[in-house]
Design a protein around this motif. Sequence first.
Motif, PDB file in Angstrom:
ATOM      1  N   CYS A  93     -19.523  48.925  66.386  1.00 14.67           N
ATOM      2  CA  CYS A  93     -20.749  47.948  67.512  1.00 14.67           C
ATOM      3  C   CYS A  93     -21.788  50.134  68.176  1.00 14.67           C
ATOM      4  O   CYS A  93     -21.240  50.552  68.813  1.00 14.67           O
ATOM      5  N   ILE A  94     -22.730  50.448  67.179  1.00 17.40           N
ATOM      6  CA  ILE A  94     -23.313  51.260  67.447  1.00 17.40           C
ATOM      7  C   ILE A  94     -24.307  51.084  69.042  1.00 17.40           C
ATOM      8  O   ILE A  94     -24.870  49.427  68.511  1.00 17.40           O
ATOM      9  N   VAL A  95     -24.131  51.818  70.267  1.00 15.51           N
ATOM     10  CA  VAL A  95     -24.437  51.518  71.343  1.00 15.51           C
ATOM     11  C   VAL A  95     -25.802  52.497  71.911  1.00 15.51           C
ATOM     12  O   VAL A  95     -24.989  53.928  71.416  1.00 15.51           O
ATOM     13  N   PRO A  96     -26.535  52.339  72.584  1.00 15.13           N
ATOM     14  CA  PRO A  96     -27.361  53.238  73.246  1.00 15.13           C
ATOM     15  C   PRO A  96     -25.710  54.249  74.344  1.00 15.13           C
ATOM     16  O   PRO A  96     -25.444  53.586  74.359  1.00 15.13           O
ATOM     17  N   GLU A  97     -26.833  55.467  74.695  1.00 13.72           N
ATOM     18  CA  GLU A  97     -25.864  55.409  75.744  1.00 13.72           C
ATOM     19  C   GLU A  97     -26.139  57.027  76.353  1.00 13.72           C
ATOM     20  O   GLU A  97     -26.867  57.883  75.696  1.00 13.72           O
ATOM     21  N   ARG A  98     -26.401  56.916  78.334  1.00 14.08           N
ATOM     22  CA  ARG A  98     -26.606  58.180  78.357  1.00 14.08           C
ATOM     23  C   ARG A  98     -25.421  58.674  79.270  1.00 14.08           C
ATOM     24  O   ARG A  98     -24.896  57.531  80.112  1.00 14.08           O
ATOM     25  N   ARG A  99     -24.803  59.791  79.781  1.00 11.74           N
ATOM     26  CA  ARG A  99     -24.464  60.487  80.075  1.00 11.74           C
ATOM     27  C   ARG A  99     -24.375  59.259  81.783  1.00 11.74           C
ATOM     28  O   ARG A  99     -23.524  59.600  82.168  1.00 11.74           O
ATOM     29  N   ALA A 100     -25.978  59.678  82.728  1.00 12.08           N
ATOM     30  CA  ALA A 100     -26.041  59.169  84.305  1.00 12.08           C
ATOM     31  C   ALA A 100     -25.651  57.590  84.190  1.00 12.08           C
ATOM     32  O   ALA A 100     -25.346  57.149  84.912  1.00 12.08           O
ATOM     33  N   GLU A 101     -25.591  56.912  82.983  1.00 19.57           N
ATOM     34  CA  GLU A 101     -25.445  55.576  83.406  1.00 19.57           C
ATOM     35  C   GLU A 101     -24.313  54.796  83.759  1.00 19.57           C
ATOM     36  O   GLU A 101     -23.254  55.347  83.207  1.00 19.57           O
ATOM     37  N   ARG A 102     -24.631  53.863  85.009  1.00 13.71           N
ATOM     38  CA  ARG A 102     -23.129  53.452  85.032  1.00 13.71           C
ATOM     39  C   ARG A 102     -22.551  52.789  84.002  1.00 13.71           C
ATOM     40  O   ARG A 102     -21.263  52.648  83.408  1.00 13.71           O
ATOM     41  N   THR A 103     -22.986  52.335  83.696  1.00 10.62           N
ATOM     42  CA  THR A 103     -22.588  51.640  81.924  1.00 10.62           C
ATOM     43  C   THR A 103     -23.643  51.444  81.321  1.00 10.62           C
ATOM     44  O   THR A 103     -25.065  51.336  81.836  1.00 10.62           O
ATOM     45  N   ILE A 129     -15.647  49.510  57.228  1.00 11.42           N
ATOM     46  CA  ILE A 129     -15.415  49.842  58.639  1.00 11.42           C
ATOM     47  C   ILE A 129     -17.259  48.800  58.530  1.00 11.42           C
ATOM     48  O   ILE A 129     -18.299  48.542  57.963  1.00 11.42           O
ATOM     49  N   ARG A 130     -17.026  47.281  60.066  1.00  6.48           N
ATOM     50  CA  ARG A 130     -18.181  46.466  59.958  1.00  6.48           C
ATOM     51  C   ARG A 130     -18.936  46.398  60.457  1.00  6.48           C
ATOM     52  O   ARG A 130     -18.669  46.797  61.757  1.00  6.48           O
ATOM     53  N   VAL A 131     -20.486  47.313  60.701  1.00  4.34           N
ATOM     54  CA  VAL A 131     -21.194  47.246  61.366  1.00  4.34           C
ATOM     55  C   VAL A 131     -21.874  46.431  61.867  1.00  4.34           C
ATOM     56  O   VAL A 131     -22.744  45.445  61.514  1.00  4.34           O
ATOM     57  N   SER A 132     -21.823  46.417  63.615  1.00  2.64           N
ATOM     58  CA  SER A 132     -22.825  45.769  64.589  1.00  2.64           C
ATOM     59  C   SER A 132     -23.858  46.802  65.180  1.00  2.64           C
ATOM     60  O   SER A 132     -23.810  47.718  65.348  1.00  2.64           O
ATOM     61  N   LEU A 133     -25.300  46.260  65.212  1.00  3.53           N
ATOM     62  CA  LEU A 133     -26.185  46.625  66.309  1.00  3.53           C
ATOM     63  C   LEU A 133     -26.707  46.462  67.476  1.00  3.53           C
ATOM     64  O   LEU A 133     -26.268  44.829  67.603  1.00  3.53           O
ATOM     65  N   PHE A 134     -25.960  46.691  69.088  1.00  3.09           N
ATOM     66  CA  PHE A 134     -25.881  45.983  70.021  1.00  3.09           C
ATOM     67  C   PHE A 134     -27.714  46.719  70.481  1.00  3.09           C
ATOM     68  O   PHE A 134     -28.077  47.486  70.791  1.00  3.09           O
ATOM     69  N   ILE A 135     -28.366  45.286  70.569  1.00 13.10           N
ATOM     70  CA  ILE A 135     -30.083  45.370  70.892  1.00 13.10           C
ATOM     71  C   ILE A 135     -29.880  44.322  71.854  1.00 13.10           C
ATOM     72  O   ILE A 135     -29.599  43.024  72.421  1.00 13.10           O
ATOM     73  N   ALA A 136     -31.395  44.568  72.036  1.00 13.79           N
ATOM     74  CA  ALA A 136     -31.848  43.160  73.025  1.00 13.79           C
ATOM     75  C   ALA A 136     -32.027  42.098  72.492  1.00 13.79           C
ATOM     76  O   ALA A 136     -33.069  42.484  70.882  1.00 13.79           O
ATOM     77  N   PRO A 137     -32.168  40.934  72.808  1.00 11.81           N
ATOM     78  CA  PRO A 137     -32.657  39.736  72.443  1.00 11.81           C
ATOM     79  C   PRO A 137     -34.243  39.848  71.904  1.00 11.81           C
ATOM     80  O   PRO A 137     -35.249  39.461  72.802  1.00 11.81           O
ATOM     81  N   GLU A 138     -35.185  40.501  71.074  1.00 13.30           N
ATOM     82  CA  GLU A 138     -36.200  40.873  70.886  1.00 13.30           C
ATOM     83  C   GLU A 138     -36.099  40.412  69.255  1.00 13.30           C
ATOM     84  O   GLU A 138     -35.570  41.316  68.312  1.00 13.30           O
TER      85      GLU A 138
END
Length: 242
Positions: A93-103, A129-138
């Motif tokens: 599952c591909i997710v956004p990631e920023r070093r400074a974020e808590r989660t 590998i089964r790919v998913s994207l973690f996205i906003a519900p838009e």
Amino acid sequence: MTARLRLGVNIDHVATIRNARGGDHPCPVRAAHLAAAAGADGITAHLREDRRHMTDADIARLVREIDLPLNLEMAATDEMLAIALRNRPHAACIVPERRAERTTEGGLDAAGQHNTLKPIVSRLGDAGIRVSLFIAPEARQVEAAARLGVPVVELHTGPYAHSDGSVDELGRLRESATRAASLGLEVHAGHGLSFANVGPVAAIPQLAELNIGHFLIGEAVFTGLGAAVAEMRRRMDEARGC
């Protein structure tokens, strides 16, 4: 009766507790086995750039030692792509990631990052590998995910969870799940779900899987991980009429 909803248990924060002191305890692989015994259908683990919880060795052990499908959450980077291709989890599952974020703070911008994501999605898919994207519900993000050719989207339930179950946020999830399913995508959801708010989300008929972690690990402090997972499983089934 709606089809049974799968439960993926995210074990990241077992590793967070371990890393607070160093050493080997508590062991996230042991947590995965306990979750499986209590009714989990899969295990989710996020390997972050800064390795703040799961480590490379944890991912390798999970692939080798658990019988359930492993869903590797990962950023869209060359480093994480190489790790995924080396370990070959069931899903990524591909997710956004920023070093400074808590989660994870928001959904991936699938619409704006098409050219970055496309080669990574293709290479993961070519490796089985089964790919998913973690996205906003838009709608815009759902449609972008479909154009990228992924088989799965995971809808970010954080705004719903943090709004105390807002009807508007729940409506966005329902509309996006319906739209994604109409485009041939399998629909998952997760982030911030708890015993108190999981029911209305679990009842969305287009959803195939929920991924839940932080709440279950926190609840396990008081009741044990097996009991927490079993109770979440019960509530999800109740919402589905199973």
